[in-house]
Design an enzyme around this catalytic site. Structure first.
Site, PDB file in Angstrom:
ATOM      1  CB  THR A  16      -0.921  -0.014   1.241  1.00  0.00           C
ATOM      2  OG1 THR A  16      -1.802  -1.120   1.106  1.00  0.00           O
ATOM      3  CG2 THR A  16      -1.746   1.247   1.366  1.00  0.00           C
ATOM      4  CB  SER A  62       2.616  -8.018   1.231  1.00  0.00           C
ATOM      5  OG  SER A  62       1.643  -7.895   2.249  1.00  0.00           O
TER       6      SER A  62
HETATM    7  C1  SIN Z   1      -1.052  -2.984   2.886  1.00  0.00           C
HETATM    8  O1  SIN Z   1       0.079  -2.764   2.479  1.00  0.00           O
HETATM    9  O2  SIN Z   1      -1.500  -2.359   3.893  1.00  0.00           O
HETATM   10  C2  SIN Z   1      -1.998  -3.966   2.274  1.00  0.00           C
HETATM   11  C3  SIN Z   1      -1.546  -4.534   0.984  1.00  0.00           C
HETATM   12  C4  SIN Z   1      -0.285  -5.327   1.095  1.00  0.00           C
HETATM   13  O3  SIN Z   1      -0.049  -5.960   2.119  1.00  0.00           O
HETATM   14  O4  SIN Z   1       0.485  -5.316   0.111  1.00  0.00           O
END
Ligand code: SIN
Length: 311
Positions: A16, A62
């Site tokens: 994110t 992720s």
């Molecule tokens: C995030 O980064 O908060 C959610 C998406 C991810 O884990 O890549």
């Protein structure tokens, strides 16, 4: 003569923190990993005075983190840490599986220099995005003399990898550690350390030399009302070499789940006991009990068991 600014290498994997949404008010409907690492750095004017190098290792959400990416990331971290001029490494990552990657890197590398993961709960395009401040703080910690080990720099706190947990789905203070607080906090860019930096013995890159599709499979099974162990039997039948049971309370399991786990052990499958509780360790029943996962969450216990089975 003034000593030069510490050189910090930023390795990007997505998440994110590199996410973009169509509107600045949108903090949930975005695409993770959309921005390149140069754009993340450019969004933080205060980083202009820092000595930085950057590299993209992956650009993923992720939730899709996999063994091949872990292996490549560990190799790139080790490569940069071996350069005498590099003070530390920052890894940008999604929050969802960050605790697994952090634990993996700590167990494989146990680095004598700082390797700080960082992330964000709001995409880069959001009003009051949290990524830029987290990235600046992570670079500060990675360049701090005496810092070492794998940690997370997030929302003004520095957490050790071992026992780290994502505890909230939306809030920007989304992480905590079982039973112990952060190693340090950052206030206005100034580090205030409370505890020792993480130490440990590195398993080494040789431990993860096998091709990822040859790594032993380890599954997680949850104890719950009515848990009957059929998932354990299915995991064993489909070739799992290890099972982590996220037990109730202090790692307890129902009668029928216990019977299924006994069948799995008899078939040569390694079992580890963790808890579905948010906090608290699972301690060994006696000195011969090697199944208890201690401070590790079930997902970190899965990483530990997989690395053990690779030995
Ligand atoms: C995030 O980064 O908060 C959610 C998406 C991810 O884990 O890549």
């Amino acid at each position: 003569m003034q000593s030069p600014m510490p050189l910090v290498v930023i390795l990007a994997t997505g998440g994110t923190i590199a996410g973009t949404a169509a509107a600045a008010t949108d903090t949930t409907g975005y695409r993770a990993g959309a921005l390149g690492v140069e754009a993340l750095i450019a969004a933080v004017p205060a980083l202009a005075g820092h000595r930085l190098e950057s590299e993209s290792v992956a650009a993923i959400d992720s939730k899709d983190m996999d063994l091949a990416t872990w292996k490549r990331l560990a190799e790139r971290v080790a490569h940069h840490l071996a350069r005498p001029e590099v003070a530390g490494v920052v890894v940008t990552h999604g929050t969802d599986t960050l605790e697994e990657t952090a634990y993996f890197l700590q167990r494989v590398l146990a680095p004598p220099k700082p390797v700080m993961l960082t992330a964000a709960m709001r995409p880069a395009t959001a009003l009051s995005a949290d990524g830029p401040a987290n990235l600046l703080d992570a670079v500060t910690v990675a360049g701090t003399p005496g810092a070492r080990g794998v940690g997370l720099v997030f929302a003004g706190a520095v957490w050790a990898a071992v026992g780290l947990r994502k505890i909230h789905t939306l809030q920007t203070s989304a992480f905590a550690a079982s039973d112990c607080g952060p190693i340090a906090r950052l206030e206005g860019g100034v580090l205030r350390a409370f505890r020792d930096w993480p130490q440990g013995e590195a398993l080494g890159l040789a431990r993860i030399a096998a091709a990822p599709d040859a790594w032993p499979r380890v599954e997680i099974v949850l104890n719950h009302s009515g848990a009957d162990g059929r998932l354990v039997d299915a995991a064993v039948a489909s070739g799992a070499r290890g099972i982590v049971v996220a037990g109730t309370g202090h790692g307890s399991v129902s009668q029928r789940l216990a019977e299924a786990l006994a069948r799995a052990r008899a078939a040569g499958v390694r079992v580890a006991r963790a808890s579905r509780c948010a906090f608290g360790p699972v301690l060994p029943h006696d000195a011969a009990d090697l199944e208890a996962s201690g401070e590790l969450s079930a997902v970190q216990a899965r990483v530990e068991l997989q690395l053990a089975l690779l030995a």
